[in-house]
Motif scaffolding. Structure first.
Motif, PDB file in Angstrom:
ATOM      1  N   ASN A  36       0.849  -1.190   0.000  1.00 52.69           N
ATOM      2  CA  ASN A  36       0.000   0.000   0.000  1.00 52.69           C
ATOM      3  C   ASN A  36       0.885   1.240   0.000  1.00 52.69           C
ATOM      4  O   ASN A  36       1.981   1.246   0.561  1.00 52.69           O
ATOM      5  CB  ASN A  36      -0.927   0.008   1.210  1.00 52.69           C
ATOM      6  N   GLU A  38       2.539   4.485   0.932  1.00 55.20           N
ATOM      7  CA  GLU A  38       2.794   5.269   2.144  1.00 55.20           C
ATOM      8  C   GLU A  38       3.481   6.588   1.817  1.00 55.20           C
ATOM      9  O   GLU A  38       3.330   7.571   2.542  1.00 55.20           O
ATOM     10  CB  GLU A  38       3.666   4.456   3.109  1.00 55.20           C
ATOM     11  N   GLY A  62      -2.443   5.083   1.052  1.00 55.08           N
ATOM     12  CA  GLY A  62      -3.250   3.921   1.381  1.00 55.08           C
ATOM     13  C   GLY A  62      -3.728   3.170   0.169  1.00 55.08           C
ATOM     14  O   GLY A  62      -4.150   2.014   0.274  1.00 55.08           O
ATOM     15  N   ASN A  64      -3.473   0.937  -3.142  1.00 53.35           N
ATOM     16  CA  ASN A  64      -2.577  -0.179  -3.378  1.00 53.35           C
ATOM     17  C   ASN A  64      -1.623   0.124  -4.529  1.00 53.35           C
ATOM     18  O   ASN A  64      -2.043   0.565  -5.602  1.00 53.35           O
ATOM     19  CB  ASN A  64      -3.369  -1.446  -3.684  1.00 53.35           C
ATOM     20  N   SER A  95       6.519   0.649  -1.007  1.00 53.26           N
ATOM     21  CA  SER A  95       5.392   1.512  -0.629  1.00 53.26           C
ATOM     22  C   SER A  95       5.475   2.941  -1.162  1.00 53.26           C
ATOM     23  O   SER A  95       4.822   3.833  -0.627  1.00 53.26           O
ATOM     24  CB  SER A  95       5.276   1.552   0.902  1.00 53.26           C
TER      25      SER A  95
END
Length: 289
Positions: A36, A38, A62, A64, A95
């Motif tokens: 996900n 960040e 958040g 994906n 991320s």
């Protein structure tokens, strides 16, 4: 031995099933739980803040990383933020999403009847203005689609003219447009440009554009005087050119004007003679009656 081979085959099949199951689970988790977003980083030159660019991309923390369409995000940035010419969105696992942008640079004024479109080097409509922006190429006769708005790519209502404009813009972006002040595509079979405000260069169609441009520029720089005014025509077969200076053009115009005056005078005299003959004939008929 038969039992041993069978056991090995069963173990092999089981191993494959386990691997496929694990891969499926990992794929599912990678699009739901793992990877996900960040961090979102923005780099490159632009007139916008990082927050404005991220907002235009439609990406949120958040989301994906695997399921995010990087091409769609880049296209949204380019269409929503007028002064961004190119955007590239890439993934950096586990991320982080990386956004790289390139600013739009005004390159030409597309002069229309009631307004002017400010166009970037890549053909993007940047603004609709009333006065030409100084220092840029002026394009005449582009016939833009009526519904063009800032942020859209330029499109002409004439498909063939659209192709000609695109090729000209690509040529100038790659080779520069030093001393070229305006380009006229009103007649796409007789495209022309103005050099230094004193020489009109007729190129004909868009075919062999690069050759015609370089050939005409070479002639201007090596064969024509630095202050000479006139018209340079690149022949249709691209094998040669002809040039008429201002004096020759004015002389040709004078001769043409004189010839037209003589022609009009002759036609007027012929009409008057015809009218007199008709009147004489009418008088003769009345006398006989």
């Amino acid at each position: 031995m038969s039992y041993t081979r069978k056991k090995k085959k069963n173990n092999s099949a089981t191993g494959i099933l386990v691997f496929l199951f694990a891969a499926a689970v990992f794929l599912l988790l990678s699009t739901t739980v793992f990877f996900n977003i960040e961090n979102i980083t923005v780099s490159g030159a632009s007139n916008y803040t990082a927050d404005e660019i991220i907002e235009a991309s439609g990406i949120k923390a958040g989301d994906n990383l695997v399921r995010t369409s990087t091409d769609k995000c880049a296209a949204q940035i380019e269409s929503r933020l007028v002064y961004i010419e190119n955007a590239k969105v890439t993934r950096s696992f586990p991320s982080t999403l990386v956004i790289t942008v390139e600013a739009s640079v005004p390159a030409a004024n597309f002069v229309c009847d009631d307004y002017i479109l400010l166009i970037s080097g890549g053909g993007k409509v940047l603004d609709k203005i009333q006065e030409e922006k100084a220092g840029l190429l002026d394009f005449m006769g582009t016939d833009p689609m009526p519904d063009l708005i800032p942020g859209a790519m330029f499109k002409s209502s004439d498909e063939h003219k659209d192709n000609a404009v695109k090729k000209l813009m690509e040529y100038f972006a790659e080779n520069g447009s030093e001393n070229i002040t305006s380009v006229d595509v009103t007649d796409r079979s007789e495209i022309s440009y103005t050099y230094d405000g004193r020489i009109t260069v007729k190129l004909g169609s868009i075919n062999d554009l690069e050759y015609k441009m370089k050939f005409s520029e070479e002639i201007i720089k090596t064969k024509i005087g630095e202050k000479t005014e006139g018209v340079l025509t690149i022949l249709s077969d691209s094998s040669g050119a002809s040039f008429l200076d201002k004096e020759s053009l004015e002389n040709n115009a004078r001769i043409y004007g004189e010839n037209m005056e003589l022609r009009n005078a002759a036609e007027t005299a012929e009409d008057e003679s015809s009218t007199e003959t008709s009147a004489d004939t009418s008088a003769s008929v009345q006398s006989m009656e």
